[in-house]
Design a protein around this motif. Structure first.
Motif, PDB file in Angstrom:
ATOM      1  N   VAL A   1       6.699   1.761   6.062  1.00 42.78           N
ATOM      2  CA  VAL A   1       7.590   0.647   5.716  1.00 42.78           C
ATOM      3  C   VAL A   1       6.830  -0.428   4.952  1.00 42.78           C
ATOM      4  N   LEU A   2       5.659  -0.766   5.444  1.00 37.35           N
ATOM      5  CA  LEU A   2       4.844  -1.782   4.791  1.00 37.35           C
ATOM      6  C   LEU A   2       4.374  -1.306   3.413  1.00 37.35           C
ATOM      7  N   ALA A   3       4.059  -0.012   3.307  1.00 38.76           N
ATOM      8  CA  ALA A   3       3.585   0.516   2.026  1.00 38.76           C
ATOM      9  C   ALA A   3       4.686   0.455   0.964  1.00 38.76           C
ATOM     10  N   ARG A   4       5.904   0.800   1.335  1.00 39.14           N
ATOM     11  CA  ARG A   4       7.007   0.733   0.371  1.00 39.14           C
ATOM     12  C   ARG A   4       7.281  -0.711  -0.039  1.00 39.14           C
ATOM     13  N   ALA A   5       7.277  -1.606   0.944  1.00 36.15           N
ATOM     14  CA  ALA A   5       7.515  -3.013   0.630  1.00 36.15           C
ATOM     15  C   ALA A   5       6.403  -3.580  -0.250  1.00 36.15           C
ATOM     16  N   PHE A   6       5.165  -3.222   0.059  1.00 39.96           N
ATOM     17  CA  PHE A   6       4.036  -3.712  -0.733  1.00 39.96           C
ATOM     18  C   PHE A   6       4.096  -3.181  -2.159  1.00 39.96           C
ATOM     19  N   SER A   7       4.461  -1.914  -2.315  1.00 42.87           N
ATOM     20  CA  SER A   7       4.550  -1.329  -3.648  1.00 42.87           C
ATOM     21  C   SER A   7       5.589  -2.051  -4.496  1.00 42.87           C
ATOM     22  N   SER A   8       6.736  -2.376  -3.906  1.00 42.16           N
ATOM     23  CA  SER A   8       7.786  -3.075  -4.641  1.00 42.16           C
ATOM     24  C   SER A   8       7.338  -4.478  -5.040  1.00 42.16           C
TER      25      SER A   8
END
Length: 265
Positions: free
Chosen positions: A68-75
């Motif tokens: 979840v954090l990785a997807r949010a960080f990527s965006s």
């Protein structure tokens, strides 16, 4: 020559203990701060909304929350990167235009000040209506980075010394030639210095832009965790934002030192 070499060696030897001592003091201070954070969180001195650092790190690196954090960080990183590029290009173009065409400088300066003075909370709804929810973080990141870069760029393009201008005047160089061959190279250290301020500003602008209804990103995750009382996740998202900003700032600071040595003023 022997005396000069002796002086150089003495200076280099003397600088090493100073640097090592400063690094040791910085390390001790950081470690003490982190330990204090852990103790305060474990003791609950600031309440349940201030968790220990180990719990935040576990949430940040744990298998359950990491995707979840990785997807949010990527965006967020994507929006901040695009906004940074747009803001830097606009700022450098405005600074160059004001230099090549001096009558336009006052108007360009006023426009930059007005855009910076307008609160983000009043611009965000306009961006949502005009460019959509996904484009709003990019637009706010561009505005945040653009003003910091514009201030640095307008000062950097005037970094060349008067004797250097005199040489170009004696050679009969025009404004464009003077800008390309003299002012642009002399402005590189100042540009990089402005870039290290613009990059964290772009990241913060992207996070703020995501608060106004973006579909994804660290800003959305922070708001969602706050509303659902997911304290560790809230702190993990905030810590990821802060660490990213610090790392980018540190890298650009290093680049600024290299640029200052390569193009000394």
């Amino acid at each position: 020559m022997t005396i000069a070499l002796g002086h150089r060696r003495a200076r280099s030897v003397g600088l090493r203990p100073v640097r090592v001592g400063a690094l040791a003091r910085s390390t001790i201070g950081i470690v003490a701060y982190l330990v204090l954070w852990e103790v305060v969180g474990r003791r609950g001195w600031f309440g349940s909304t201030f968790p220990p650092l180990s719990d935040i790190v576990a949430t940040l690196t744990g298998a359950q929350r990491r995707p979840v954090l990785a997807r949010a960080f990527s965006s967020t990183a994507s929006a901040a990167g695009i906004g940074l590029v747009l803001g830097v290009v606009a700022a450098v173009s405005g600074a160059a235009l004001s230099l090549v065409a001096p009558p336009l400088r006052r108007g360009i300066d006023q426009l930059a000040i007005i855009l910076h003075a307008v609160p983000v909370i009043s611009l965000a709804p306009l961006f949502i209506v005009t460019i959509g929810r996904e484009g709003t973080p990019i637009a706010i990141a561009a505005l945040s980075a653009g003003f910091a870069m514009f201030v640095a760029a307008t000062a950097a393009v005037e970094a060349a010394r008067p004797p250097q201008h005199d040489v170009f005047t004696a050679l009969g160089s025009g404004a464009v030639r003077r800008f390309v061959d003299l002012q642009l190279p002399a402005s590189i250290p100042g540009m990089v210095d402005g870039l290290r301020l613009a990059a964290p500003a772009a990241l913060l602008g992207a996070v703020l832009g995501e608060w106004f209804g973006a579909p994804r990103g660290l800003g959305v995750l922070i708001v969602s965790a706050m509303q659902n009382y997911q304290i560790e996740l809230l702190w993990a998202a905030a810590l990821a934002t802060a660490l990213t900003s610090m790392i980018v700032y540190g890298m650009l600071t290093r680049l600024a030192r290299v640029a200052s040595r390569r193009w000394p003023s």
